[in-house]
Write an enzyme that holds these catalytic residues in place. Structure first.
Site, PDB file in Angstrom:
ATOM      1  N   ASP A  96       1.126  -1.355   4.911  1.00 39.45           N
ATOM      2  CA  ASP A  96       0.843  -0.114   5.654  1.00 39.45           C
ATOM      3  C   ASP A  96      -0.624   0.182   5.361  1.00 39.45           C
ATOM      4  OD1 ASP A  96       1.015   2.285   6.999  1.00 39.45           O
ATOM      5  OD2 ASP A  96       1.936   3.371   5.341  1.00 39.45           O
ATOM      6  N   CYS A 102       0.882  -1.185   0.000  1.00 37.68           N
ATOM      7  CA  CYS A 102       0.000   0.000   0.000  1.00 37.68           C
ATOM      8  C   CYS A 102       0.911   1.224   0.000  1.00 37.68           C
ATOM      9  CB  CYS A 102      -0.909   0.010   1.227  1.00 37.68           C
ATOM     10  SG  CYS A 102      -1.837  -1.520   1.490  1.00 37.68           S
ATOM     11  N   ALA A 103       1.705   1.352  -1.060  1.00 43.98           N
ATOM     12  CA  ALA A 103       2.833   2.296  -1.057  1.00 43.98           C
ATOM     13  C   ALA A 103       2.426   3.767  -1.062  1.00 43.98           C
ATOM     14  CB  ALA A 103       3.746   2.002  -2.245  1.00 43.98           C
ATOM     15  N   GLY A 140       4.765   6.945  -1.309  1.00 41.97           N
ATOM     16  CA  GLY A 140       6.062   6.320  -1.116  1.00 41.97           C
ATOM     17  C   GLY A 140       6.961   6.741   0.015  1.00 41.97           C
ATOM     18  N   GLY A 141       6.418   7.375   1.056  1.00 41.02           N
ATOM     19  CA  GLY A 141       7.261   7.769   2.189  1.00 41.02           C
ATOM     20  C   GLY A 141       8.068   6.608   2.754  1.00 41.02           C
ATOM     21  N   LYS A 142       7.382   5.488   2.990  1.00 46.63           N
ATOM     22  CA  LYS A 142       8.057   4.327   3.589  1.00 46.63           C
ATOM     23  C   LYS A 142       8.836   3.542   2.529  1.00 46.63           C
ATOM     24  CE  LYS A 142       4.609   4.274   7.209  1.00 46.63           C
ATOM     25  NZ  LYS A 142       3.714   5.265   6.594  1.00 46.63           N
ATOM     26  N   CYS A 147      -1.595   3.806  11.093  1.00 51.33           N
ATOM     27  CA  CYS A 147      -1.385   5.027  11.880  1.00 51.33           C
ATOM     28  C   CYS A 147      -2.636   5.265  12.730  1.00 51.33           C
ATOM     29  CB  CYS A 147      -1.038   6.226  11.002  1.00 51.33           C
ATOM     30  SG  CYS A 147      -2.226   6.553   9.693  1.00 51.33           S
TER      31      CYS A 147
END
Length: 405
Positions: A301, A232-233, A236-238, A354
């Site tokens: 995520d 679940c990009a 793309g932070g992670k 989160c």
């Protein structure tokens, strides 16, 4: 502090878009700041911070001002007057702000501050649900922490630079930062400023990423040369953090159902020098099926209520509805059931949200582990991150391992 008419009117416009038109606060602030090119940093700061402040405390201010939704312009001005009085700002003699009973405002504030749902400005359903899920004491501490303004945290892009080099480069640009203990790649801004116009940002030396969010990629325990899938990009932070941890070696596949987010990820990856990232748009189930049993590491995520990130998204308090929780829990379990099949025997999976609600976190993990799809997995470790303990966003992470073949 002296109030300027055009700035106050801009704030009222912004509140109208957010409260009455249902628009997102960040987009609205962006739009309103374009009203007047002559506004300087201080003016723009006033508009952005006042808008966010009033969104954060909407219920409390509306209750004190004795106004109800939908909010007419006169009522938005009444709420603004409440904000100003509570901040100790002298109100100008404008017809929009007359009359303002200061003593009554302060009296109502003292009275309402004794009741958590007003003091912390949350809807009834959210207050009841979270208190039941977390316990009264933890929820009381947590919502107080989540109502503080979020600090600006950077993640050093180790593919291009070091923490010290970035710190020095930002100092030259007039921006002071400090490291955060326990977060190896993080730098915290000493005071808010626009980091996106700096040379280090254009060079891809850092990303803006909350400290708690920076804990997710390392939790996946990636090694250079592995095949890693971020399911679940989003933008793309992670993913970009994973690329740095993999030192650009191996294959990093970023999946998402939204093609436009993956386009943004590609752009960011190019700037960051993350060459091992490959994006794949989930248009059909074939995209997932092709990857079954092939990845050393999988990150989920998951989409969630976002209750852990109210610091930076205070308007979520008013946009979220109780039925959304029920709906998203179904989605989370479906994603876990499906995307977990990408993990190869002996591989690892991290499920992260989160959110601070156990319904979206450990309860989902347990449900998955007791299902047919989860029978080959076991829970290695989990981490519950609370804003009241760290000062950063609320997060949840569970690391699962698939039994060897």
């Amino acid at each position: 502090m002296r109030l300027h008419r055009n700035l106050v009117f801009a704030v009222v416009d912004a509140l109208n878009y957010i409260f009455n038109e249902g628009e997102y606060a960040d987009k609205v602030v962006e739009k309103v700041l374009k009203y007047d090119k002559r506004w300087g940093a201080r003016d723009r700061g006033f508009i952005a911070e006042t808008t966010y402040d009033m969104v954060r405390w909407k219920r409390l201010y509306a209750e004190i001002a004795e106004v109800k939704a939908p909010y007419s312009r006169p009522n938005l001005f009444r709420m603004f007057a409440v904000w100003a009085v509570l901040k100790g700002i002298k109100l100008p003699d404008w017809k929009q702000l007359e009359p303002t009973p200061e003593r009554r405002i302060k009296g109502r504030f003292d009275e309402l501050s004794k009741i958590r749902k007003y003091r912390e400005s949350v809807p009834d359903w959210m207050d009841e649900l979270a208190a039941k899920a977390l316990g009264e004491a933890l929820w009381t501490k947590e919502i107080a922490a989540l109502n503080q303004q979020a600090e600006v945290i950077l993640r050093v892009n180790t593919l291009k630079t070091t923490k010290d080099a970035l710190k020095n480069a930002l100092r030259e640009a007039g921006i002071e930062t400090e490291p955060i203990r326990g977060y190896p790649d993080a730098l915290k801004l000493a005071e808010r400023s626009n980091v996106f116009i700096t040379e280090p940002f254009k060079l891809g030396w850092f990303e803006v990423q909350d400290a708690s969010s920076q804990l997710v990629a390392p939790f996946l325990d990636v090694k250079p040369g592995q095949r890693v899938v971020d399911t679940c990009a989003g933008a793309g932070g992670k993913t970009l953090h994973l690329a740095a941890l993999m030192e650009n070696k191996g294959q990093l596949i970023a999946l998402d159902i939204y093609g436009n987010k993956l386009k943004e990820l590609k752009r960011r990856a190019k700037r960051d020098g993350a060459h091992n990232v490959e994006t794949r748009h989930i248009e059909t189930t074939k995209v997932i099926k092709k990857l079954y049993d092939t990845a050393d590491r999988v990150l989920i995520d998951a989409p969630c209520t976002g209750l852990g990130v109210l610091k930076r998204n205070p308007d979520a308090k008013w946009k979220l509805q109780p039925e959304f929780l029920e709906k998203i829990m179904v989605t989370q379990q479906e994603i876990l059931q499906d995307y977990s099949r990408i993990v190869k025997p002996g591989g690892k999976l991290v499920y992260a949200t989160c959110s601070i609600l156990p319904q979206e976190n450990i309860m989902q993990v347990k449900k998955f582990l007791s299902s047919e799809a989860g029978k080959d997995f076991h829970l290695v470790k989990e981490s519950k991150i609370y804003s009241s303990k760290t000062g950063y966003d609320g997060f949840y992470m569970a690391q699962l391992e698939k039994n060897p073949a």
